[in-house]
Motif scaffolding. Structure first.
Motif, PDB file in Angstrom:
ATOM      1  N   GLN A 204       0.649  -1.059  -0.076  1.00  0.00           N
ATOM      2  CA  GLN A 204      -0.393   0.150  -0.223  1.00  0.00           C
ATOM      3  C   GLN A 204       0.992   1.270   0.272  1.00  0.00           C
ATOM      4  O   GLN A 204       0.818   2.509   0.052  1.00  0.00           O
ATOM      5  N   VAL A 205       1.626   1.478   0.185  1.00  0.00           N
ATOM      6  CA  VAL A 205       3.389   2.089  -0.067  1.00  0.00           C
ATOM      7  C   VAL A 205       4.023   1.878  -0.910  1.00  0.00           C
ATOM      8  O   VAL A 205       5.233   1.075  -0.162  1.00  0.00           O
ATOM      9  N   ARG A 206       4.607   2.430  -1.879  1.00  0.00           N
ATOM     10  CA  ARG A 206       5.872   2.276  -2.371  1.00  0.00           C
ATOM     11  C   ARG A 206       6.822   2.925  -1.751  1.00  0.00           C
ATOM     12  O   ARG A 206       6.250   4.369  -1.947  1.00  0.00           O
ATOM     13  N   VAL A 207       8.011   2.912  -1.915  1.00  0.00           N
ATOM     14  CA  VAL A 207       9.825   3.465  -2.546  1.00  0.00           C
ATOM     15  C   VAL A 207       9.849   3.118  -3.561  1.00  0.00           C
ATOM     16  O   VAL A 207      10.257   1.995  -3.373  1.00  0.00           O
ATOM     17  N   VAL A 208      10.323   4.129  -4.601  1.00  0.00           N
ATOM     18  CA  VAL A 208      11.302   3.643  -6.119  1.00  0.00           C
ATOM     19  C   VAL A 208      12.291   4.614  -5.899  1.00  0.00           C
ATOM     20  O   VAL A 208      12.487   5.794  -5.514  1.00  0.00           O
ATOM     21  N   GLU A 209      13.297   4.183  -6.314  1.00  0.00           N
ATOM     22  CA  GLU A 209      14.647   5.140  -6.172  1.00  0.00           C
ATOM     23  C   GLU A 209      14.892   5.144  -7.194  1.00  0.00           C
ATOM     24  O   GLU A 209      14.472   3.606  -7.930  1.00  0.00           O
ATOM     25  N   SER A 210      15.136   5.839  -8.085  1.00  0.00           N
ATOM     26  CA  SER A 210      15.861   5.517  -9.284  1.00  0.00           C
ATOM     27  C   SER A 210      17.046   7.267  -9.606  1.00  0.00           C
ATOM     28  O   SER A 210      17.458   7.673  -8.833  1.00  0.00           O
ATOM     29  N   GLY A 211      17.841   6.281 -11.056  1.00  0.00           N
ATOM     30  CA  GLY A 211      18.905   7.718 -11.353  1.00  0.00           C
ATOM     31  C   GLY A 211      20.185   7.271 -11.597  1.00  0.00           C
ATOM     32  O   GLY A 211      21.365   7.547 -11.494  1.00  0.00           O
ATOM     33  N   GLY A 212      20.151   5.904 -10.553  1.00  0.00           N
ATOM     34  CA  GLY A 212      21.499   5.475 -10.714  1.00  0.00           C
ATOM     35  C   GLY A 212      22.060   4.986 -12.208  1.00  0.00           C
ATOM     36  O   GLY A 212      21.569   5.007 -13.254  1.00  0.00           O
ATOM     37  N   GLY A 213      23.290   4.732 -12.396  1.00  0.00           N
ATOM     38  CA  GLY A 213      23.783   3.931 -12.958  1.00  0.00           C
ATOM     39  C   GLY A 213      25.779   3.860 -12.751  1.00  0.00           C
ATOM     40  O   GLY A 213      25.566   4.707 -12.223  1.00  0.00           O
ATOM     41  N   LEU A 214      26.247   4.437 -13.902  1.00  0.00           N
ATOM     42  CA  LEU A 214      27.723   4.210 -14.254  1.00  0.00           C
ATOM     43  C   LEU A 214      28.263   5.271 -14.504  1.00  0.00           C
ATOM     44  O   LEU A 214      27.197   6.081 -15.996  1.00  0.00           O
ATOM     45  N   VAL A 215      28.777   6.102 -13.896  1.00  0.00           N
ATOM     46  CA  VAL A 215      29.756   7.688 -13.938  1.00  0.00           C
ATOM     47  C   VAL A 215      31.242   6.854 -14.369  1.00  0.00           C
ATOM     48  O   VAL A 215      31.445   6.156 -13.103  1.00  0.00           O
ATOM     49  N   GLN A 216      31.702   8.059 -14.575  1.00  0.00           N
ATOM     50  CA  GLN A 216      33.455   8.154 -14.344  1.00  0.00           C
ATOM     51  C   GLN A 216      33.876   8.894 -13.250  1.00  0.00           C
ATOM     52  O   GLN A 216      32.461  10.122 -12.923  1.00  0.00           O
ATOM     53  N   ALA A 217      34.698   8.972 -12.953  1.00  0.00           N
ATOM     54  CA  ALA A 217      35.335   9.368 -11.377  1.00  0.00           C
ATOM     55  C   ALA A 217      35.105  11.101 -12.313  1.00  0.00           C
ATOM     56  O   ALA A 217      35.781  11.384 -13.026  1.00  0.00           O
ATOM     57  N   GLY A 218      34.656  12.033 -10.797  1.00  0.00           N
ATOM     58  CA  GLY A 218      34.603  13.419 -11.389  1.00  0.00           C
ATOM     59  C   GLY A 218      33.545  13.527 -11.463  1.00  0.00           C
ATOM     60  O   GLY A 218      32.839  14.647 -12.029  1.00  0.00           O
ATOM     61  N   GLY A 219      32.836  12.854 -12.076  1.00  0.00           N
ATOM     62  CA  GLY A 219      30.701  13.451 -13.347  1.00  0.00           C
ATOM     63  C   GLY A 219      30.086  13.591 -11.413  1.00  0.00           C
ATOM     64  O   GLY A 219      30.237  13.769 -10.768  1.00  0.00           O
ATOM     65  N   SER A 220      28.881  13.133 -12.116  1.00  0.00           N
ATOM     66  CA  SER A 220      27.825  13.958 -11.103  1.00  0.00           C
ATOM     67  C   SER A 220      26.221  12.992 -11.229  1.00  0.00           C
ATOM     68  O   SER A 220      25.808  12.521 -12.597  1.00  0.00           O
ATOM     69  N   LEU A 221      25.586  12.238 -10.718  1.00  0.00           N
ATOM     70  CA  LEU A 221      24.402  11.431 -10.550  1.00  0.00           C
ATOM     71  C   LEU A 221      23.239  12.377  -9.741  1.00  0.00           C
ATOM     72  O   LEU A 221      23.464  13.307  -8.624  1.00  0.00           O
ATOM     73  N   ILE A 222      22.125  12.467 -10.485  1.00  0.00           N
ATOM     74  CA  ILE A 222      21.120  12.681  -9.001  1.00  0.00           C
ATOM     75  C   ILE A 222      20.591  12.069  -9.273  1.00  0.00           C
ATOM     76  O   ILE A 222      19.497  11.071 -10.080  1.00  0.00           O
ATOM     77  N   LEU A 223      20.296  10.963  -8.032  1.00  0.00           N
ATOM     78  CA  LEU A 223      19.620  10.245  -7.686  1.00  0.00           C
ATOM     79  C   LEU A 223      18.037  10.521  -7.354  1.00  0.00           C
ATOM     80  O   LEU A 223      17.917  11.871  -6.493  1.00  0.00           O
ATOM     81  N   SER A 224      16.509   9.741  -7.151  1.00  0.00           N
ATOM     82  CA  SER A 224      15.642  10.061  -7.292  1.00  0.00           C
ATOM     83  C   SER A 224      14.502   9.374  -5.889  1.00  0.00           C
ATOM     84  O   SER A 224      14.863   8.185  -6.026  1.00  0.00           O
ATOM     85  N   CYS A 225      14.169   9.276  -5.298  1.00  0.00           N
ATOM     86  CA  CYS A 225      13.475   9.013  -4.276  1.00  0.00           C
ATOM     87  C   CYS A 225      11.376   9.479  -4.655  1.00  0.00           C
ATOM     88  O   CYS A 225      11.195  10.201  -4.304  1.00  0.00           O
ATOM     89  N   ALA A 226      11.087   8.272  -4.758  1.00  0.00           N
ATOM     90  CA  ALA A 226       9.801   8.829  -4.871  1.00  0.00           C
ATOM     91  C   ALA A 226       8.481   7.332  -3.676  1.00  0.00           C
ATOM     92  O   ALA A 226       9.017   6.495  -3.771  1.00  0.00           O
ATOM     93  N   ALA A 227       7.832   8.133  -2.970  1.00  0.00           N
ATOM     94  CA  ALA A 227       6.433   7.813  -1.940  1.00  0.00           C
ATOM     95  C   ALA A 227       5.093   7.501  -2.281  1.00  0.00           C
ATOM     96  O   ALA A 227       5.545   8.590  -2.879  1.00  0.00           O
TER      97      ALA A 227
END
Length: 126
Positions: free
Chosen positions: A1-24
């Motif tokens: 009845q309650v879900r938590v889902v992460e997204s946005g992960g992946g492979l990145v080179q050193a020095g790079g950036s990522l934005i992860l999301s978490c939706a409830a």
């Protein structure tokens, strides 16, 4: 009845950036008190990365201050973690924990609870 889902992960080179999301989401979700990001690297314990309360108060792991920024879109029950200057040491599965109030069918009332997502893998190559 309650879900938590992460997204946005992946492979990145050193020095790079990522934005992860978490939706409830979920029909039994009443409110969110806080959203936290944790990470767990292979062979290591899960550690807190960042915390944000419903009031917007934030806390970070000391080693990550200045590189990671947590934020939320309260209307969407979504938290984000912006990560920059990534290094191979940041490689881990990143998990979202949601402290919330949910409707408990067994008691017919709302109660405090925590929910975890399944995690999203972040891999930083050198």
């Amino acid at each position: 009845q309650v879900r938590v889902v992460e997204s946005g992960g992946g492979l990145v080179q050193a020095g790079g950036s990522l934005i992860l999301s978490c939706a409830a989401s979920g029909s039994f979700l009443k409110s969110i008190d806080a959203m936290d990001w944790y990470r767990q690297a292979p062979g290591k314990e899960r550690e807190l990365v960042a915390h944000i309360s419903s009031d917007g108060d934030t806390k970070y792991a000391d080693s990550l201050k200045g590189r990671f920024t947590i934020s939320t879109d309260n209307a969407q029950n979504t938290a984000y973690i912006q990560m920059s200057g990534l290094t191979p040491e940041d490689t881990a599965v990143y998990y979202c924990e949601v402290a919330c109030s949910i409707f408990a069918e067994d008691v017919g009332d709302f109660r405090a609870s925590t929910r975890w997502g399944q995690g999203t893998q972040v891999t930083v190559s050198s």
